[in-house]
Design a protein around this motif. Structure first.
Motif, PDB file in Angstrom:
ATOM      1  N   LEU A 287       0.810  -1.215   0.000  1.00 23.22           N
ATOM      2  CA  LEU A 287       0.000   0.000   0.000  1.00 23.22           C
ATOM      3  C   LEU A 287       0.847   1.269   0.000  1.00 23.22           C
ATOM      4  CD1 LEU A 287      -2.685  -1.129   2.565  1.00 23.22           C
ATOM      5  CD2 LEU A 287      -2.788  -1.189   0.082  1.00 23.22           C
ATOM      6  N   GLU A 288       0.380   2.222  -0.774  1.00 19.34           N
ATOM      7  CA  GLU A 288       0.963   3.561  -0.724  1.00 19.34           C
ATOM      8  C   GLU A 288      -0.184   4.536  -0.523  1.00 19.34           C
ATOM      9  OE1 GLU A 288       4.183   4.819  -2.875  1.00 19.34           O
ATOM     10  OE2 GLU A 288       4.970   2.838  -3.334  1.00 19.34           O
ATOM     11  N   GLY A 354      -1.666  -7.126  -8.809  1.00 19.24           N
ATOM     12  CA  GLY A 354      -0.542  -6.211  -8.682  1.00 19.24           C
ATOM     13  C   GLY A 354      -0.890  -5.091  -7.726  1.00 19.24           C
ATOM     14  N   GLN A 355       0.027  -4.129  -7.677  1.00 22.74           N
ATOM     15  CA  GLN A 355      -0.115  -3.067  -6.684  1.00 22.74           C
ATOM     16  C   GLN A 355      -1.385  -2.242  -6.877  1.00 22.74           C
ATOM     17  OE1 GLN A 355       2.989  -0.120  -6.662  1.00 22.74           O
ATOM     18  NE2 GLN A 355       2.101   0.937  -4.911  1.00 22.74           N
ATOM     19  N   LEU A 356      -1.755  -1.966  -8.137  1.00 24.12           N
ATOM     20  CA  LEU A 356      -2.933  -1.127  -8.368  1.00 24.12           C
ATOM     21  C   LEU A 356      -4.180  -1.787  -7.817  1.00 24.12           C
ATOM     22  CD1 LEU A 356      -2.581   0.443 -11.918  1.00 24.12           C
ATOM     23  CD2 LEU A 356      -1.507   1.039  -9.771  1.00 24.12           C
ATOM     24  N   SER A 358      -4.270  -4.086  -5.474  1.00 25.64           N
ATOM     25  CA  SER A 358      -4.163  -4.140  -4.009  1.00 25.64           C
ATOM     26  C   SER A 358      -4.581  -2.816  -3.395  1.00 25.64           C
ATOM     27  CB  SER A 358      -2.729  -4.469  -3.589  1.00 25.64           C
ATOM     28  OG  SER A 358      -2.409  -5.770  -3.981  1.00 25.64           O
ATOM     29  N   GLU A 359      -4.060  -1.726  -3.949  1.00 26.93           N
ATOM     30  CA  GLU A 359      -4.361  -0.415  -3.361  1.00 26.93           C
ATOM     31  C   GLU A 359      -5.835  -0.065  -3.530  1.00 26.93           C
ATOM     32  OE1 GLU A 359      -1.806   2.884  -3.993  1.00 26.93           O
ATOM     33  OE2 GLU A 359      -0.049   1.632  -4.236  1.00 26.93           O
TER      34      GLU A 359
ATOM     35  N   SER B 146       4.858  -3.473 -14.725  1.00 22.44           N
ATOM     36  CA  SER B 146       4.392  -4.272 -13.579  1.00 22.44           C
ATOM     37  C   SER B 146       3.245  -3.595 -12.833  1.00 22.44           C
ATOM     38  CB  SER B 146       5.547  -4.549 -12.613  1.00 22.44           C
ATOM     39  OG  SER B 146       6.096  -3.336 -12.151  1.00 22.44           O
ATOM     40  N   THR B 147       2.900  -2.365 -13.210  1.00 25.85           N
ATOM     41  CA  THR B 147       1.754  -1.731 -12.554  1.00 25.85           C
ATOM     42  C   THR B 147       0.436  -2.299 -13.085  1.00 25.85           C
ATOM     43  OG1 THR B 147       1.558   0.072 -14.145  1.00 25.85           O
ATOM     44  CG2 THR B 147       2.995   0.447 -12.258  1.00 25.85           C
ATOM     45  N   HIS B 175       8.222  -3.327 -10.037  1.00 26.02           N
ATOM     46  CA  HIS B 175       7.971  -4.012  -8.765  1.00 26.02           C
ATOM     47  C   HIS B 175       8.830  -5.274  -8.647  1.00 26.02           C
ATOM     48  CE1 HIS B 175       4.352  -1.545  -9.424  1.00 26.02           C
ATOM     49  NE2 HIS B 175       4.317  -1.454  -8.115  1.00 26.02           N
ATOM     50  N   ARG B 183      10.005  -1.621   3.523  1.00 30.80           N
ATOM     51  CA  ARG B 183       8.861  -0.814   3.101  1.00 30.80           C
ATOM     52  C   ARG B 183       7.895  -1.604   2.208  1.00 30.80           C
ATOM     53  NH1 ARG B 183       4.856   0.730   2.238  1.00 30.80           N
ATOM     54  NH2 ARG B 183       4.057   2.742   1.559  1.00 30.80           N
ATOM     55  N   HIS B 184       8.416  -2.188   1.134  1.00 35.48           N
ATOM     56  CA  HIS B 184       7.531  -2.917   0.225  1.00 35.48           C
ATOM     57  C   HIS B 184       7.793  -4.428   0.235  1.00 35.48           C
ATOM     58  CE1 HIS B 184       5.792   0.696  -1.332  1.00 35.48           C
ATOM     59  NE2 HIS B 184       6.959   1.160  -1.737  1.00 35.48           N
ATOM     60  N   ASP B 189       2.434 -11.405  -5.576  1.00 37.00           N
ATOM     61  CA  ASP B 189       1.353 -11.587  -6.549  1.00 37.00           C
ATOM     62  C   ASP B 189       1.901 -11.651  -7.977  1.00 37.00           C
ATOM     63  OD1 ASP B 189       2.101  -8.946  -6.294  1.00 37.00           O
ATOM     64  OD2 ASP B 189       0.079  -8.151  -6.062  1.00 37.00           O
ATOM     65  N   LEU B 190       2.882 -10.799  -8.264  1.00 41.43           N
ATOM     66  CA  LEU B 190       3.489 -10.820  -9.595  1.00 41.43           C
ATOM     67  C   LEU B 190       4.434 -12.009  -9.752  1.00 41.43           C
ATOM     68  CD1 LEU B 190       4.285  -7.026 -10.114  1.00 41.43           C
ATOM     69  CD2 LEU B 190       2.431  -8.348 -11.127  1.00 41.43           C
TER      70      LEU B 190
END
Lengths: 389, 289
Positions: A287-288, A354-356, A358-359, B146-147, B175, B183-184, B189-190
């Motif tokens: 998370l950001e 991915g991150q999007l 998740s966030e 990766s986003t 990522h 932090r991360h 998941d990837l």
């Protein structure tokens, strides 16, 4: 003190009905989400292996029955006695839903930019989502049997319909083949129509013949196949009068739609459990600041958008329902900010792992803060059960 | 075409950077620097527009004096905060002006702080694509997004890797599949999505950013992973070394110099003060399959 003593019996009186509703409709999805959150943060590799393996079966097949049951509520609401009968009653909430969705979407786009995660802006359709069951539950606690409850239901349905539309039109991952899908869908609807004309009473025939073809139509077109039963359910023979929103069918109800609901009520709840498990797993370290974009957008934007849209509607000559005040609309705005099940569904449909995702999923979970905020606002504004008599 | 004001500011930046670079201490070159080898630089999470980014950029320019790389792979978060045309100048064109003037080609990947429009920015050489591939010498590079790792991209990765006949296959994206920063950390998941493909098609090396540290991992299932996410941002003291960590540096900004020659890949990691903080050699035949 005397105020409190007057309120407690009312509160208690509403508990049995609502607690039964909560058991029937509200427990399994949060349970699945809670398991997912614990699992993904303790053993992420096994969580992702498991959920990737079942994601298609859950999101694209099993959730079809959840949306079929939501559609059933809407179809019944169009019958005499329902909140959508006559259709003019829906005009004001539908107008309100335009503001309730557009303003949060605008705020969301600006918020993720300001939070320095501009890639999240593609998730703006998620800001349209309102969880019908949870927001209904909160509205019932606050408003009891006030006209704001059907107003909220109609607002939520209209917002979600708009959201699904946006999802279809602006999904960057979708590979659309709409003509092909429309041709297959015409066949599915033709079958459903013929079954209705032939007075076929078994829901299984509608489900397997028309529903199966409809699923294929959605899948081929690139639209989300979980919606496959939405165009088929209206063809199922149903009762002449609306039994009421979220009123469960009984074995005495012999119409196809009631039989369908009785058969699929618990499997659909199981689907929701797995849906929460598959889609709510958010690793906290992913998370950001962008995760705050969605809750900020809907908490600020939903009440604001409703007030603006209703203001425009009133200026155009429409009337607020009787006993509905502007303060009620603010409280309904917070209640309708809760995205939960529909929000998670929009996330899974719109964003790959991915991150999007998740966030945005975490943002959806954070919209649950709309529930306590609605209660606090109701108390401060003396709305619903907190009204001064 | 650049406006006269922009041209003037670029020239001034060039002069300033050249002057300050001349004053920097010489770096000890640990790379073989063979003629005909592929030489490139890896940089992640760089575009702050702040002084530390400029100071690291000076070290990059200085490094090129002795190690003439002509390629920079960017590991995402190429720009933070606002991304107006002026920001592209302040956060990219000015700090790297000497490299751009020398014809060094940057190939970017997209991070979570990057605006989607970056794919069309000419100096990032993405040709409007979120993910793309290119070949240099005996190396196939895949720059991934990766986003947004959608099914279409995953299918493209498989097709591209399957058709790649080059000796080396290098993937880079924002990522990290493996990271031990607090932090991360790892994007599991990837990893579950991509690692089977990387193993199946024998990817040799993976570069990522996102965590604002440098970390070299012990080869994971035969693949070498690097996190190089301190090209402009730093999370000092953020490393939590584990048995996966071969080496880590979280005390200053850094970039990587890489040389590929035949079956060998050499790397050297240089900090903002010009110190070499890590170096080594990877032999392609080491990869266990």
């Amino acid at each position: 003190m005397s105020d409190d003593s007057r309120r407690i019996p009312v509160w208690r009186a509403s508990v049995p009905r609502l607690s039964a509703f909560a058991v029937e409709h509200l427990l399994l999805l949060p349970l699945g989400a809670a398991i997912a959150l614990v699992w993904v943060n303790l053993a992420p590799e096994s969580y992702y292996h498991f959920t990737y393996a079942i994601a298609f079966a859950v999101n694209d097949v099993a959730m079809m029955f959840f949306f079929a049951l939501v559609t059933k509520e809407v179809v019944e609401a169009t019958a005499p006695g329902g909140v959508l009968h006559p259709w003019r009653r829906a005009l004001m909430p539908v107008m309100a839903s335009i503001g309730a969705t557009l303003i949060p979407a605008l705020i969301y786009s600006r918020a993720v930019d300001a939070l320095d995660e501009p890639v999240l802006s593609i998730a703006w359709p998620v800001s349209f989502a309102t969880d019908i069951a949870v927001s209904y539950f909160i509205a019932r606690i606050i408003f009891q049997l006030h006209p704001m409850v059907p107003f909220l239901l109609l607002l939520a349905i209209a917002s979600d319909v708009l959201g699904f539309l946006m999802l279809a039109l602006f999904n960057p991952a979708a590979d659309l083949h709409l003509v092909q899908g429309a041709l297959i869908m015409a066949g599915a609807i033709g079958i459903a129509f013929s079954l209705r004309r032939a007075r076929v009473k078994s829901f299984w025939t509608y489900l397997l013949a028309a529903g199966g073809l409809s699923w294929w139509a959605f899948y081929r077109s690139g639209l989300h196949p979980a919606l496959a039963l939405v165009p088929i359910v209206p063809f199922l023979p149903h009762a002449a009068r609306d039994p009421g929103f979220f009123v469960d069918a009984s074995p005495a109800d012999k119409d196809a739609l009631s039989q369908f609901e009785m058969w699929w009520r618990y499997p659909a709840q199981a689907a929701l459990l797995f849906f929460g498990l598959v889609n709510a797993g958010v690793p906290f370290r992913a998370l950001e600041a962008g995760a705050w974009g969605l809750p900020i957008a809907v908490i600020v934007g939903r009440p604001l958008g409703i007030l603006m849209a209703v203001g425009v509607a009133v200026a155009a000559g429409l009337h607020l329902p009787q006993r509905v005040s502007w303060r009620d609309l603010v409280v309904v705005g917070f209640t309708a900010a809760i995205g939960f099940s529909i929000g998670l569904f929009f996330c899974s449909a719109l964003l790959p792992p991915g991150q999007l995702r998740s966030e945005t999923s975490m943002g959806v979970l954070l919209t649950l803060v709309g529930a306590p905020l609605a209660l606090v606002a109701a108390r401060l504004l003396h709305v619903g059960r907190f009204a001064r008599h | 075409m650049l406006s006269p004001e922009r041209r003037l500011s670029l020239v001034l930046a060039l002069v300033l950077v050249a002057a300050s670079v001349a004053a920097l201490p010489a770096q000890k070159a640990l790379l073989p620097n063979r003629s005909g080898s592929l030489k490139f630089l890896a940089l992640g999470d760089n575009g702050t527009g702040d002084r530390p980014q400029y100071e690291l950029a000076q070290q990059m320019t200085k490094a090129r004096d002795s190690f003439p790389f002509d390629l920079v792979i960017m590991l995402g978060d190429n720009m933070y905060g606002s991304q107006t045309p002026a920001d592209y100048v302040r956060k990219f064109e000015q700090p790297y002006a000497p490299l751009l003037a020398a014809g060094v080609r940057f190939h970017a990947s997209i991070g979570n702080h990057d605006r989607p429009e970056q794919v069309s920015y000419k100096h990032f050489n993405m040709n409007g694509q979120r993910y793309y591939s290119y070949v240099r010498n005996n190396v196939r590079f895949l720059a991934l997004d990766s986003t947004l790792m959608d099914q279409k991209q995953v299918a493209w990765i498989e097709t591209t890797l399957r058709g790649a006949g080059e000796e080396w296959k290098i993937c880079y994206f924002h990522h990290p599949l493996y990271s031990n920063a607090a932090r991360h950390g790892s994007s599991v998941d990837l990893r579950v999505l991509l690692e089977p493909l990387f193993l199946k098609y024998r990817v040799n090396v993976v570069f990522s950013g996102h965590d604002h540290v440098y970390e070299r991992l012990v080869p994971q299932k035969g693949i070498h992973y690097f996190v190089s996410g301190s090209g402009g941002q730093l999370r000092r003291g953020n490393m939590r070394r584990s048995e996966q960590t071969a080496f880590a540096f979280d005390q200053d900004l850094s970039f990587m110099l890489v040389e590929v020659d035949g079956a060998e890949m050499f790397f050297q990691v240089i900090s903002r003060t010009g110190q070499t903080v890590d170096s080594g050699t990877i032999r392609r035949q080491e990869q266990a399959q």
